[in-house]
Design an enzyme around this catalytic site. Structure first.
Site, PDB file in Angstrom:
ATOM      1  N   GLU A   1      21.558  40.698  46.421  1.00  0.00           N
ATOM      2  CA  GLU A   1      22.342  41.924  46.329  1.00  0.00           C
ATOM      3  C   GLU A   1      21.492  43.033  45.736  1.00  0.00           C
ATOM      4  O   GLU A   1      21.409  43.160  44.500  1.00  0.00           O
ATOM      5  CB  GLU A   1      23.545  41.703  45.416  1.00  0.00           C
TER       6      GLU A   1
ATOM      7  N   HIS B   1      25.679  38.340  38.318  1.00  0.00           N
ATOM      8  CA  HIS B   1      25.982  39.548  39.093  1.00  0.00           C
ATOM      9  C   HIS B   1      25.397  40.769  38.372  1.00  0.00           C
ATOM     10  O   HIS B   1      25.459  40.853  37.147  1.00  0.00           O
ATOM     11  CB  HIS B   1      27.495  39.697  39.269  1.00  0.00           C
TER      12      HIS B   1
HETATM   13  P1  PGA Z   1      30.279  46.035  47.453  1.00  0.00           P
HETATM   14  O1  PGA Z   1      30.034  44.992  46.252  1.00  0.00           O
HETATM   15  O2  PGA Z   1      30.574  45.236  48.678  1.00  0.00           O
HETATM   16  O3  PGA Z   1      31.432  46.872  46.998  1.00  0.00           O
HETATM   17  O4  PGA Z   1      29.005  46.820  47.600  1.00  0.00           O
HETATM   18  C1  PGA Z   1      29.299  43.829  46.440  1.00  0.00           C
HETATM   19  C2  PGA Z   1      29.157  43.095  45.131  1.00  0.00           C
HETATM   20  O5  PGA Z   1      29.026  43.721  44.078  1.00  0.00           O
HETATM   21  O6  PGA Z   1      29.186  41.876  45.083  1.00  0.00           O
END
Ligand code: PGA
Length: 238
Positions: free
Chosen positions: A159, A92
Site C-alpha cells: 500500500e 497499516h
Molecule cells: P483507500 O484505503 O482504498 O481508501 O485508499 C486503502 C487502505 O488504507 O487500506
C-alpha cells in the site's frame, strides 16, 4: 482464487443493509473464486460475527501488543479470537503514522500467532521515500524486520502511502516494480510464496487493471468498501 479485504477504518456502517445490498449486486453469488475479508471497527466485530453470511471472513484492523490488563482502549488477540476473528491487519500506514514501529509490529504478530489469527502485513513507502529513489530499500527493510523473526503473514498488502485515500491509485508500472521487489525478497526467505495484495484508491474503475498485474492476487479496499454497491462491483469485476 482472488482476495478482497474491506478496511472500514473508523467508520460505522449499517451492516445488515450493507450485506443485503452487497448480495443484491454481487454477480458471483457462490463466492467460488473469491475470498472476502471484512475488517470493521472493533466495536462492530461482534455484530458482524453474529449477522454475516458464512462466506464473509472476519478481520480486525489492529491488535494490542500486550497480552491483557490495564491498557485502556486497546483490544487483545484473545478478545479478537473470542469474536471469531480470523485475520488481522498489521502495520497499516495509518497506525504506523501514530507511532507504531517495526518492533511493535513484531510484538503484535507474536500475539496473533498465539491465538492463530492470520496476519495481513501492510507495507508501503511515502511520497518522500519514492521521490528520493529509496523505495526498494524501504520495502526491503519493512519486510526484513518481519521475516527475520520468522513470522509468516497470510498476505502482504503493498500500500503506497501516497495512494491511500487520495483517489489516485499507483500506476501499473509502479505496482509491478514493487511486486518484483517484494516477491524476490519473499523467495530469499521462504520456499513458498505469499500472496501479494495491492491497496490504495482501489475502485470498480481500476480493479481489473490492478489484478491483471502478474503477482497481484487481490486488493485491500478502504473508501470504496464503505459503499456496498461499489464494493460488490469491485468483487464482481475482480
Ligand atoms: P483507500 O484505503 O482504498 O481508501 O485508499 C486503502 C487502505 O488504507 O487500506
Amino acid at each position: 482464487m482472488k482476495y478482497l479485504v474491506a478496511n472500514w477504518k473508523m467508520n460505522q456502517i449499517d451492516f445488515i443493509s450493507w450485506q443485503d445490498e452487497f448480495l443484491k449486486n454481487f454477480d458471483n453469488a457462490n463466492f467460488k473464486d473469491i475470498k472476502i475479508i471484512l475488517c470493521p471497527n472493533s466495536t462492530e466485530l461482534a455484530k458482524i460475527n453474529d449477522n454475516k453470511i458464512d462466506e464473509f471472513l472476519l478481520g480486525a484492523q489492529d491488535v494490542s501488543r500486550h497480552l491483557d490488563g490495564p491498557f485502556t482502549g486497546q483490544i487483545s488477540a484473545k478478545i479478537l479470537k473470542n469474536k471469531n476473528v480470523q485475520f488481522c491487519l498489521l502495520g497499516h500506514s495509518e497506525i504506523r503514522a501514530e507511532g507504531e514501529t517495526n518492533e511493535t509490529v513484531l510484538q503484535k504478530a507474536a500475539r496473533l500467532d498465539t491465538e492463530q489469527i492470520e496476519k495481513i502485513l501492510c507495507i508501503g513507502e511515502s511520497q518522500k521515500v519514492l521521490e528520493k529513489g529509496e523505495r526498494n530499500e524501504f520495502l526491503k527493510n519493512q519486510l526484513e524486520s518481519f521475516f527475520k523473526s520468522n513470522h509468516k503473514p497470510a498476505f502482504i498488502a503493498y500500500e503506497p502511502i501516497w495512494a491511500i485515500g487520495t483517489g489516485i491509485a499507483a500506476n501499473t508500472d509502479s505496482i509491478k516494480d514493487s511486486v518484483d521487489i517484494i516477491s524476490k525478497f519473499i523467495k530469499n526467505y521462504f520456499d513458498f510464496s505469499i500472496p501479494i495484495l495491492y491497496g490504495g484508491s482501489v475502485s470498480s474503475e481500476n480493479i481489473k487493471e490492478i489484478v491483471s498485474i502478474t503477482g497481484i492476487e487481490g486488493c485491500l479496499v478502504g473508501n470504496a468498501s464503505l459503499d456496498s454497491k461499489e464494493f460488490a462491483n469491485i468483487a464482481t469485476k475482480i
